[in-house]
Design an enzyme around this catalytic site. Sequence first.
Site, PDB file in Angstrom:
ATOM      1  N   ASN A  26      -2.482 -14.850  11.421  1.00 34.29           N
ATOM      2  CA  ASN A  26      -1.929 -15.902  12.273  1.00 34.29           C
ATOM      3  C   ASN A  26      -2.821 -16.204  13.461  1.00 34.29           C
ATOM      4  OD1 ASN A  26       1.076 -16.862  11.624  1.00 34.29           O
ATOM      5  ND2 ASN A  26       0.685 -14.843  10.746  1.00 34.29           N
ATOM      6  N   LYS A  81      -9.590  -2.762   1.196  1.00 31.37           N
ATOM      7  CA  LYS A  81      -9.352  -1.610   2.079  1.00 31.37           C
ATOM      8  C   LYS A  81     -10.207  -0.413   1.662  1.00 31.37           C
ATOM      9  CE  LYS A  81      -6.300  -4.020   4.145  1.00 31.37           C
ATOM     10  NZ  LYS A  81      -6.321  -4.391   5.559  1.00 31.37           N
ATOM     11  N   ASP A  85      -9.082 -10.236   8.383  1.00 33.42           N
ATOM     12  CA  ASP A  85      -8.623  -8.862   8.130  1.00 33.42           C
ATOM     13  C   ASP A  85      -9.672  -7.779   8.404  1.00 33.42           C
ATOM     14  OD1 ASP A  85      -6.332  -7.273   7.246  1.00 33.42           O
ATOM     15  OD2 ASP A  85      -7.491  -6.791   5.459  1.00 33.42           O
ATOM     16  N   ARG A  89       2.972  -4.186  17.294  1.00 37.24           N
ATOM     17  CA  ARG A  89       4.344  -4.641  17.535  1.00 37.24           C
ATOM     18  C   ARG A  89       5.017  -3.655  18.461  1.00 37.24           C
ATOM     19  NH1 ARG A  89       6.886  -8.115  13.575  1.00 37.24           N
ATOM     20  NH2 ARG A  89       5.210  -8.829  12.224  1.00 37.24           N
ATOM     21  N   TYR A 144      -1.239  -3.305  -7.061  1.00 35.31           N
ATOM     22  CA  TYR A 144      -0.971  -4.148  -5.892  1.00 35.31           C
ATOM     23  C   TYR A 144      -2.053  -4.107  -4.819  1.00 35.31           C
ATOM     24  CZ  TYR A 144       1.919  -6.910  -2.830  1.00 35.31           C
ATOM     25  OH  TYR A 144       2.402  -7.933  -2.064  1.00 35.31           O
ATOM     26  N   SER A 157      -1.395  -3.562  10.095  1.00 38.19           N
ATOM     27  CA  SER A 157      -0.983  -4.404   8.973  1.00 38.19           C
ATOM     28  C   SER A 157       0.282  -5.192   9.308  1.00 38.19           C
ATOM     29  CB  SER A 157      -0.728  -3.510   7.764  1.00 38.19           C
ATOM     30  OG  SER A 157      -1.911  -2.799   7.455  1.00 38.19           O
ATOM     31  N   ALA A 158       0.238  -6.472   8.950  1.00 39.52           N
ATOM     32  CA  ALA A 158       1.368  -7.384   9.186  1.00 39.52           C
ATOM     33  C   ALA A 158       1.754  -7.478  10.659  1.00 39.52           C
ATOM     34  CB  ALA A 158       2.564  -7.023   8.308  1.00 39.52           C
ATOM     35  N   CYS A 159       0.754  -7.467  11.535  1.00 40.82           N
ATOM     36  CA  CYS A 159       1.004  -7.612  12.968  1.00 40.82           C
ATOM     37  C   CYS A 159       0.292  -8.819  13.563  1.00 40.82           C
ATOM     38  CB  CYS A 159       0.619  -6.345  13.715  1.00 40.82           C
ATOM     39  SG  CYS A 159       1.737  -4.978  13.377  1.00 40.82           S
ATOM     40  N   GLY A 160      -0.159  -9.750  12.731  1.00 47.33           N
ATOM     41  CA  GLY A 160      -0.581 -11.035  13.286  1.00 47.33           C
ATOM     42  C   GLY A 160      -2.052 -11.399  13.233  1.00 47.33           C
ATOM     43  N   LYS A 161      -2.875 -10.708  12.454  1.00 52.11           N
ATOM     44  CA  LYS A 161      -4.300 -11.070  12.410  1.00 52.11           C
ATOM     45  C   LYS A 161      -4.519 -12.439  11.760  1.00 52.11           C
ATOM     46  CE  LYS A 161      -5.496  -7.263  10.306  1.00 52.11           C
ATOM     47  NZ  LYS A 161      -4.129  -6.694  10.326  1.00 52.11           N
ATOM     48  N   GLY A 186       0.879 -20.416  17.951  1.00 53.71           N
ATOM     49  CA  GLY A 186      -0.026 -21.333  18.661  1.00 53.71           C
ATOM     50  C   GLY A 186      -0.058 -21.096  20.164  1.00 53.71           C
ATOM     51  N   ALA A 189       5.558  -9.974   0.478  1.00 51.39           N
ATOM     52  CA  ALA A 189       5.028 -10.947  -0.491  1.00 51.39           C
ATOM     53  C   ALA A 189       3.738 -11.541   0.078  1.00 51.39           C
ATOM     54  CB  ALA A 189       6.059 -12.047  -0.721  1.00 51.39           C
ATOM     55  N   ARG A 190       2.789 -11.813  -0.797  1.00 51.36           N
ATOM     56  CA  ARG A 190       1.463 -12.242  -0.322  1.00 51.36           C
ATOM     57  C   ARG A 190       0.973 -13.475  -1.060  1.00 51.36           C
ATOM     58  NH1 ARG A 190      -1.317  -8.823   3.823  1.00 51.36           N
ATOM     59  NH2 ARG A 190       0.255  -7.232   4.153  1.00 51.36           N
ATOM     60  N   HIS A 243     -10.687  -2.977  11.095  1.00 52.91           N
ATOM     61  CA  HIS A 243      -9.549  -3.762  10.598  1.00 52.91           C
ATOM     62  C   HIS A 243      -9.279  -4.881  11.611  1.00 52.91           C
ATOM     63  CE1 HIS A 243      -5.063  -3.586   9.085  1.00 52.91           C
ATOM     64  NE2 HIS A 243      -5.760  -4.488   8.439  1.00 52.91           N
ATOM     65  N   ARG A 282       0.846  -1.193   0.000  1.00 54.88           N
ATOM     66  CA  ARG A 282       0.000   0.000   0.000  1.00 54.88           C
ATOM     67  C   ARG A 282       0.885   1.248   0.000  1.00 54.88           C
ATOM     68  NH1 ARG A 282      -2.132   1.022   4.293  1.00 54.88           N
ATOM     69  NH2 ARG A 282      -1.387  -0.715   5.546  1.00 54.88           N
TER      70      ARG A 282
END
Length: 607
Positions: free
Chosen positions: A275, A227, A294, A418, A218, A269-273, A514, A386-387, A247, A76
């Site tokens: 997972n 989004k 998301d 984070r 992208y 973004s990219a903080c573990g949702k 986990g 990468a996604r 979000h 983004r």
Amino acid sequence: MKNLNAVPTKHAKLVAWVNEWASLCKPEGIYWCDGTQAEYDRLCNEMVESKLAIRLNAKKRPNSLLFRSDPSDVARVEARTFIAAANKDAAGPTNNWIDPVELKKTMRGLYDGCMQGRTMYVIPFSMGPVGSNIAKIGIEITDSPYVVANMEIMTRVGTKVLAVLGDNGEFVPCVHSVGKPLAPGESDNGIWPCAPMDKKYIAHFPETREIWSFGSGYGGNALLGKKCLALRIASVQARDEGWMAEHMLILKLTNPKGKVKYVTGAFPSACGKTNLAMLIPTLPGWKVETVGDDIAWMKFDEEGHLRAINPEAGFFGVAPGTSMKSNPNAMVSCSRDTIFTNVALTEDGDVWWEGIGYDAPGKLIDWKGNEYIPGKSEGKAAHPNARFTARAHNCPVIAKEWEDPKGVPVDAFLFGGRRPSTLPLVYQSMSWEHGVFIGSTVGSEVTAAVISDQIGQVRRDPFAMLPFCVYNMGDYFKHWLEIGKKPGAKLPKIFCVNWFRKTADGRFLWPGFGDNSRVLQWVFERCDGEGQANETAIGAMPTETAIDRKGIEDEVSDADMKALLTVDVDGWKKELSMIKEHYAKFGDRLPAALKAELDKLEARLAK
Ligand code: GTP
Ligand code: SPV
Ligand code: MN
């Protein structure tokens, strides 16, 4: 303008809108997407033929493609994301405001002839189950077959959506172009088309509920249902209509006795949702199933429960760090029928990325298309952002309720980011207002999900919505406070979590993934008024023994646990000054209740 297939609708306004854009963008022809598998397969084959995509080894990754984007088009672009509200104050201090009249003039200039040599695809899509009363319909026009294929995984697309739209239903108009017209006889020649950075515009018109995107192919810049519609345009719709567009991941948590709770979590973004939404508990007898990874849309039902739906139909997940150890359910979800973007390619036609859990099986082609020799070549083989674009249906733990138009009743909200220091592993808010205070002050290190020169620095990302709330964020905080005042509301309990605490030498203090189930257990118990806690200056924190550590005692020592669960008063005093600086931006738009929470926290920390 040439129609490449029959116009499948009698919606006069829609047809006129499509024709108007076609005459500006000047594509070779217009194609209406039907959303069938045959159409998806045909588009994929065409992209393989034109070398924009690589078909992966069908024995290793059935029905899957790899794309490599332009190095300028990997995430983004917040600096090129604009909120064209009627006035600057409506967009507030956290958005790039731009005058809508000026912007439309500039962008019309860019769109003029921008689709020459390309097909204009019309994508009718539904965010939420088709026909459900919470779903919203959008129509995206795009010159990117990559966008069409991704939208067909991420949303519900096609004829069935037009059937619900009827002859005069409402839709959010979404315009997209990669901004790279082709001269007669020219082809992309295997090169990802996009426009240079200063020509990229991701524009939102909150009053007229329009989305105009130009120059990027992208993810969040181009898949406009995600989004742009389901968070940004939805944020103003939710404000006006009394619901919430957040979000957030949505998960179903079942304890060993079979009792269920639904938990949502807002992490930047990219903080573990993804997972957390798919985790396999390391605690025996517990189960997590995925509703969404998301975005959550939430509304009160008649009994006063907030009910959440996932408006999406797939996962646009971060590949690096995803392994059979960290997130096996994501690995299975992307084991077939998947579009990969900017991962590395192996010699046997499979994908590889950093943190996949095994060494690269030999030489690679990196995300830039160059030969990459593991251990020798410089840089990373896969881009950090990468996604994989994978179907929700392929997720082994997708909850049976995931498409229920009623949504699932939410018991707990988690906020987090984070934070290498200060923020404990978990604590619970003292009240709804205090919970809103926590959400409004979330900080996190900036990740590779956004193109930024601040990567790694902590910034405030309230409710993980900094890049997505398109109206004045002071009013958004007020909206959250008002949700809590709804008569008869059975409000979710609010928690703050941090999986990312580090030691001085940079090691994660908490194993995460986990093992986050151990924190979910405490959250579950607290929702039932159980779970051992100490009342502290910042909120209720687990006692030293309240988090089950069976099986990880060696990894997480008593001292580690203590570090994870104490109030670092000095750290919090620094935090207070950062919060004050953050709050000052909102001036008199900051709700008094939040200023009061800040004062109370300061007083408690001074004791
Ligand atoms: P968006 O799709 O950008 O909104 O991101 P997301 O919030 O879904 O993030 P995701 O779950 O994809 O995680 C991003 C990165 O964080 C991945 O590289 C993960 O491996 C890593 N990560 C996720 N959960 C944990 C955790 O509990 N501990 C640690 N150390 N890393 C984690
Ligand atoms: C995010 O950045 O929060 C994402 C990825 O989920 S993107 O769709 O590219 O915005
Ligand atoms: Mn996201």
